[in-house]
Design a protein around this motif. Structure first.
Motif, PDB file in Angstrom:
ATOM      1  N   LYS A 283      -1.504   1.888   6.064  1.00 29.72           N
ATOM      2  CA  LYS A 283      -1.603   1.291   7.387  1.00 29.72           C
ATOM      3  C   LYS A 283      -1.174  -0.167   7.390  1.00 29.72           C
ATOM      4  CE  LYS A 283      -4.948   0.286  11.050  1.00 29.72           C
ATOM      5  NZ  LYS A 283      -6.379   0.425  11.471  1.00 29.72           N
ATOM      6  N   TYR A 284      -1.629  -0.926   6.396  1.00 25.58           N
ATOM      7  CA  TYR A 284      -1.370  -2.374   6.387  1.00 25.58           C
ATOM      8  C   TYR A 284      -0.143  -2.768   5.557  1.00 25.58           C
ATOM      9  CZ  TYR A 284      -5.979  -2.865   8.512  1.00 25.58           C
ATOM     10  OH  TYR A 284      -7.068  -2.777   9.365  1.00 25.58           O
ATOM     11  N   CYS A 285       0.166  -2.004   4.552  1.00 18.59           N
ATOM     12  CA  CYS A 285       1.319  -2.318   3.684  1.00 18.59           C
ATOM     13  C   CYS A 285       2.407  -1.279   3.952  1.00 18.59           C
ATOM     14  CB  CYS A 285       0.895  -2.320   2.213  1.00 18.59           C
ATOM     15  SG  CYS A 285      -0.489  -3.430   1.841  1.00 18.59           S
ATOM     16  N   LYS A 286       3.240  -1.558   4.900  1.00 17.22           N
ATOM     17  CA  LYS A 286       4.203  -0.565   5.381  1.00 17.22           C
ATOM     18  C   LYS A 286       5.226  -0.183   4.304  1.00 17.22           C
ATOM     19  CE  LYS A 286       2.414  -0.668   9.529  1.00 17.22           C
ATOM     20  NZ  LYS A 286       1.683   0.499  10.088  1.00 17.22           N
ATOM     21  N   ARG A 287       5.623  -1.134   3.486  1.00 18.68           N
ATOM     22  CA  ARG A 287       6.686  -0.889   2.501  1.00 18.68           C
ATOM     23  C   ARG A 287       6.150  -0.576   1.106  1.00 18.68           C
ATOM     24  NH1 ARG A 287      11.028  -5.751   3.902  1.00 18.68           N
ATOM     25  NH2 ARG A 287      11.342  -5.196   6.122  1.00 18.68           N
ATOM     26  N   CYS A 288       4.892  -0.371   0.997  1.00 19.35           N
ATOM     27  CA  CYS A 288       4.278  -0.180  -0.315  1.00 19.35           C
ATOM     28  C   CYS A 288       4.533   1.235  -0.848  1.00 19.35           C
ATOM     29  CB  CYS A 288       2.777  -0.433  -0.242  1.00 19.35           C
ATOM     30  SG  CYS A 288       1.947  -0.332  -1.847  1.00 19.35           S
ATOM     31  N   ILE A 289       4.912   1.316  -2.116  1.00 13.93           N
ATOM     32  CA  ILE A 289       5.077   2.587  -2.829  1.00 13.93           C
ATOM     33  C   ILE A 289       3.829   2.815  -3.667  1.00 13.93           C
ATOM     34  CG2 ILE A 289       6.450   3.862  -4.509  1.00 13.93           C
ATOM     35  CD1 ILE A 289       8.855   2.185  -3.678  1.00 13.93           C
ATOM     36  N   ILE A 290       3.118   3.901  -3.382  1.00 13.51           N
ATOM     37  CA  ILE A 290       1.843   4.178  -4.032  1.00 13.51           C
ATOM     38  C   ILE A 290       2.037   5.261  -5.090  1.00 13.51           C
ATOM     39  CG2 ILE A 290      -0.551   4.865  -3.699  1.00 13.51           C
ATOM     40  CD1 ILE A 290      -0.359   3.918  -0.829  1.00 13.51           C
ATOM     41  N   GLU A 291       1.647   4.967  -6.308  1.00 13.54           N
ATOM     42  CA  GLU A 291       1.678   5.937  -7.396  1.00 13.54           C
ATOM     43  C   GLU A 291       0.260   6.467  -7.602  1.00 13.54           C
ATOM     44  OE1 GLU A 291       3.658   4.559 -10.935  1.00 13.54           O
ATOM     45  OE2 GLU A 291       4.771   3.054  -9.791  1.00 13.54           O
ATOM     46  N   HIS A 292       0.122   7.804  -7.509  1.00 17.02           N
ATOM     47  CA  HIS A 292      -1.205   8.400  -7.609  1.00 17.02           C
ATOM     48  C   HIS A 292      -1.074   9.757  -8.270  1.00 17.02           C
ATOM     49  CE1 HIS A 292      -0.309  11.271  -4.354  1.00 17.02           C
ATOM     50  NE2 HIS A 292       0.353  10.257  -3.797  1.00 17.02           N
ATOM     51  N   THR A 293      -2.218  10.312  -8.593  1.00 16.46           N
ATOM     52  CA  THR A 293      -2.273  11.644  -9.215  1.00 16.46           C
ATOM     53  C   THR A 293      -3.087  12.615  -8.383  1.00 16.46           C
ATOM     54  OG1 THR A 293      -4.158  10.882 -10.545  1.00 16.46           O
ATOM     55  CG2 THR A 293      -1.966  10.757 -11.564  1.00 16.46           C
TER      56      THR A 293
ATOM     57  N   SER B   8      -7.743   6.930 -10.921  1.00 17.00           N
ATOM     58  CA  SER B   8      -8.797   6.045 -10.417  1.00 17.00           C
ATOM     59  C   SER B   8      -9.567   6.778  -9.306  1.00 17.00           C
ATOM     60  CB  SER B   8      -8.195   4.737  -9.887  1.00 17.00           C
ATOM     61  OG  SER B   8      -7.341   4.998  -8.804  1.00 17.00           O
ATOM     62  N   PRO B   9     -10.790   6.335  -9.011  1.00 19.27           N
ATOM     63  CA  PRO B   9     -11.605   7.048  -8.002  1.00 19.27           C
ATOM     64  C   PRO B   9     -11.252   6.720  -6.565  1.00 19.27           C
ATOM     65  CG  PRO B   9     -12.879   5.278  -8.975  1.00 19.27           C
ATOM     66  CD  PRO B   9     -11.594   5.315  -9.724  1.00 19.27           C
ATOM     67  N   VAL B  10     -10.070   6.249  -6.276  1.00 15.13           N
ATOM     68  CA  VAL B  10      -9.655   5.950  -4.905  1.00 15.13           C
ATOM     69  C   VAL B  10      -9.457   7.262  -4.144  1.00 15.13           C
ATOM     70  CG1 VAL B  10      -7.900   4.831  -3.486  1.00 15.13           C
ATOM     71  CG2 VAL B  10      -8.566   3.824  -5.673  1.00 15.13           C
ATOM     72  N   THR B  11      -9.960   7.312  -2.919  1.00 13.74           N
ATOM     73  CA  THR B  11      -9.905   8.530  -2.121  1.00 13.74           C
ATOM     74  C   THR B  11      -8.800   8.421  -1.066  1.00 13.74           C
ATOM     75  OG1 THR B  11     -11.515   7.710  -0.519  1.00 13.74           O
ATOM     76  CG2 THR B  11     -12.370   8.858  -2.461  1.00 13.74           C
ATOM     77  N   LEU B  12      -8.755   9.433  -0.222  1.00 14.95           N
ATOM     78  CA  LEU B  12      -7.739   9.480   0.826  1.00 14.95           C
ATOM     79  C   LEU B  12      -7.921   8.347   1.828  1.00 14.95           C
ATOM     80  CD1 LEU B  12      -5.358  11.016   2.073  1.00 14.95           C
ATOM     81  CD2 LEU B  12      -7.024  12.456   3.273  1.00 14.95           C
ATOM     82  N   GLU B  13      -9.143   7.910   2.014  1.00 14.43           N
ATOM     83  CA  GLU B  13      -9.391   6.812   2.962  1.00 14.43           C
ATOM     84  C   GLU B  13      -8.736   5.517   2.491  1.00 14.43           C
ATOM     85  OE1 GLU B  13     -13.183   4.435   5.015  1.00 14.43           O
ATOM     86  OE2 GLU B  13     -13.511   6.072   3.584  1.00 14.43           O
ATOM     87  N   GLY B  14      -8.910   5.202   1.211  1.00 17.95           N
ATOM     88  CA  GLY B  14      -8.252   4.003   0.676  1.00 17.95           C
ATOM     89  C   GLY B  14      -6.737   4.132   0.693  1.00 17.95           C
ATOM     90  N   TYR B  15      -6.268   5.327   0.430  1.00 16.77           N
ATOM     91  CA  TYR B  15      -4.821   5.568   0.446  1.00 16.77           C
ATOM     92  C   TYR B  15      -4.259   5.318   1.844  1.00 16.77           C
ATOM     93  CZ  TYR B  15      -0.453   8.267   0.255  1.00 16.77           C
ATOM     94  OH  TYR B  15       0.844   8.672   0.346  1.00 16.77           O
ATOM     95  N   ARG B  16      -4.932   5.803   2.880  1.00 17.59           N
ATOM     96  CA  ARG B  16      -4.442   5.627   4.244  1.00 17.59           C
ATOM     97  C   ARG B  16      -4.535   4.172   4.696  1.00 17.59           C
ATOM     98  NH1 ARG B  16      -7.003  10.958   7.353  1.00 17.59           N
ATOM     99  NH2 ARG B  16      -5.586  12.504   6.386  1.00 17.59           N
ATOM    100  N   THR B  17      -5.521   3.456   4.177  1.00 20.65           N
ATOM    101  CA  THR B  17      -5.634   2.041   4.528  1.00 20.65           C
ATOM    102  C   THR B  17      -4.449   1.253   3.999  1.00 20.65           C
ATOM    103  OG1 THR B  17      -8.051   2.230   4.453  1.00 20.65           O
ATOM    104  CG2 THR B  17      -7.106   0.014   4.372  1.00 20.65           C
ATOM    105  N   VAL B  18      -4.042   1.559   2.772  1.00 21.27           N
ATOM    106  CA  VAL B  18      -2.869   0.880   2.202  1.00 21.27           C
ATOM    107  C   VAL B  18      -1.623   1.225   3.007  1.00 21.27           C
ATOM    108  CG1 VAL B  18      -1.427   0.674   0.142  1.00 21.27           C
ATOM    109  CG2 VAL B  18      -3.912   0.828  -0.091  1.00 21.27           C
TER     110      VAL B  18
END
Length: 515
Positions: free
Chosen positions: A500-510, A488-498
């Motif tokens: 920041k607010y979702c402390k326990r979130c596991i992010i799957e990315h490529t 997806s076209p999500v960048t580093l800024e969106g990644y850092r926002t998640v």
């Protein structure tokens, strides 16, 4: 005069007398023969086995070679004619050497007696000798436990572990095969002879009363047993009538006949998993049980994933016989259509989870029929159903407003229009998969504002979203635990926002640049 030319004097004793005293000596036998032939006055040096001894003046004197002592071997050089004693030890000693002028005295010696063997030890002495210096066996602490406690410990072991314990000792063998330990049987592996294993287990559980039933077996898992056939499954059906949970994943040799026998003889069966059983086309009673009675199955969980032979007619029979179904999964059943789906809400009114992923023949009409389940439905998966669009999703969202899980991955006709209805009607949603759908940031904004309890979200391959939509999700859904933004076209800024607010979130990315 040369001493060597002087004739030897005659022996000072009669050789015949000596021969009579020692008849067995080989030298005397030869001497007696010489006496008979007229050679008794002069004995050959070869007979005496003489050895010339050098004299004081450098001459060899034959005087030392005359006499009886020359017939006896010297201690320093034993005669080769002497034989060892058959009883062992040293050979008998002969007469000592005497000077030529002395007259020896002879006595007949008795033959050697065999040595007396010691008496064998008694059994008690032998046991004491064997265990002398060794520690006596002390029972292990585990052996002191009562049978009830050992059975409780064994109840936590699997089928394979119990079989290993049965080989330890005789006590464990009888404890392991107590029927109360065999409420569950688990066999796995493609090379496992499931038919033979089931036959042996049933035989040992009924060893006290052969031919009886195994009422304690309630759960059987035979996942991956490619060698399981109808014969083994029929035996299980006949001998385990209290069966409630049955898993047959990957048992491709099982057919309808054996499955019919199981559901007929096990009326309390509630859980049935036949994933990958390609020969299964239906779930019904055997022909003998159908005569003259209307029966229904107690099945509440049925998994028919990868049963490619399942048709609309087979599905109708299944839902007709299983009105208590709460979980029904038919992933990758290619032959199912809307005609078969419409029978599900007609008979299974209490259905809570339903999956028809990868059933490409299902359309919006099938979802309209499923919407009749109403708020009872909590789980719905129509992933990769290409013919499903916003119309079907909207109808399901309005009627099944208690949905907790919705999977429309790969339904490219689903867009923000249906996501807006889902967000407003299904506010209890916990997991949503909209991968590869035409959803934009507006749809994510509506979801984040109306579904704050969202735990799992997948926007994989959603090309129309950006960091703005991900920021809405991160800000409003603080309890997010899993987010998939692959491809997806999500960048580093969106990644850092998640982060920041979702402390326990596991992010799957490529994106290898995310950190």
């Amino acid at each position: 005069m040369d001493p060597l030319s002087v004739p030897a004097p005659s022996p000072p004793f009669d050789m015949a007398t000596v021969a009579a005293a020692l008849p067995g000596h080989p030298g005397l036998v030869r001497a007696r023969a010489d006496a008979e032939t007229g050679l008794g006055g002069r004995m050959s040096p070869s007979v005496y086995n003489h050895k010339l001894v050098p004299a004081a003046h450098g001459r060899a004197s034959p005087a030392y070679d005359l006499g009886y002592h020359t017939l006896v071997a010297r201690p320093s050089a034993p005669s080769p004619r002497q034989q060892p004693s058959p009883w062992g030890g040293e050979p008998p000693q002969t007469a000592a050497c005497y000077p030529a002028a002395a007259m020896p005295s002879f006595s007949v010696r008795e033959p050697p007696r065999p040595p007396q063997l010691p008496e064998p030890p008694s059994s008690n002495e032998l046991i004491l000798t064997m265990f002398k210096g060794k520690r006596t066996h002390k029972p292990a602490p585990f052996d002191r436990l009562p049978d009830e406690l050992i059975l409780h410990i064994f109840s936590y072991l699997s089928t394979n572990e119990l079989c290993f314990c049965a080989r330890v000792c005789r006590r464990w063998y009888f404890l392991v095969w107590e029927p109360q330990l065999w409420t569950s049987i688990t066999l796995t592996g493609e090379t496992t002879g499931a038919d033979r294993a089931l036959r042996q287990i049933v035989k040992l559980l009924c060893r006290d009363t052969p031919g009886t039933l195994c009422h304690t077996v309630e759960r059987v898992e035979l996942n991956g047993c490619a060698r399981l056939t109808d014969r083994g499954l029929s035996l299980l059906a006949r001998r385990c009538p209290e069966l409630r949970h049955l898993e047959l994943r990957g048992c491709a040799n099982v057919s309808n006949q054996a499955l019919f026998e199981v559901v007929t003889n096990c009326p309390g069966l509630e859980h049935l998993d036949v994933t990958g059983c390609h020969r299964i086309t239906c779930i019904d009673f055997s022909s003998e049980a159908l005569a003259g009675s209307e029966r229904q199955l107690c099945l509440q969980y049925v998994d028919l994933t990868d049963c490619h032979s399942l048709t609309d007619a087979g599905l109708q029979v299944i839902v007709h016989n299983c009105p208590q179904l709460q979980h029904l999964y038919m992933r990758r059943c290619d032959q199912l259509t809307d005609l078969g789906i419409r029978h599900v809400p007609s008979y299974c009114v209490s259905l809570r989870e339903f999956s028809i992923s990868d059933c490409s023949r299902v359309t919006d009409y099938g979802l309209h029929e499923l919407a009749r389940l109403g708020p009872t439905l909590r789980y719905l998966s129509v992933a990769k159903c290409d013919r499903v669009s916003d119309a079907g999703v909207k109808q399901v969202a309005r009627s099944c407003y208690k949905l907790r899980y919705l999977n429309v991955r790969g339904c490219e006709a689903v867009s923000d229009a249906s996501m807006e209805v889902v967000a407003r009607c299904c506010q209890r949603l916990r997991a949503l998969d909209i991968g590869k759908c035409d959803v934009t940031d507006h749809g994510l904004k509506m979801l984040s504002q109306n579904c704050p309890n969202l735990k799992k979200l997948s926007v994989k391959s959603c090309e129309m979203i950006s960091d703005a939509g991900i920021k809405f999700i991160a800000y409003y859904c603080r309890g997010l635990q899993q987010l998939n933004i692959q491809d997806s076209p999500v960048t580093l800024e969106g990644y850092r926002t998640v982060k920041k607010y979702c402390k326990r979130c596991i992010i799957e990315h490529t994106n290898p640049g995310f950190y």
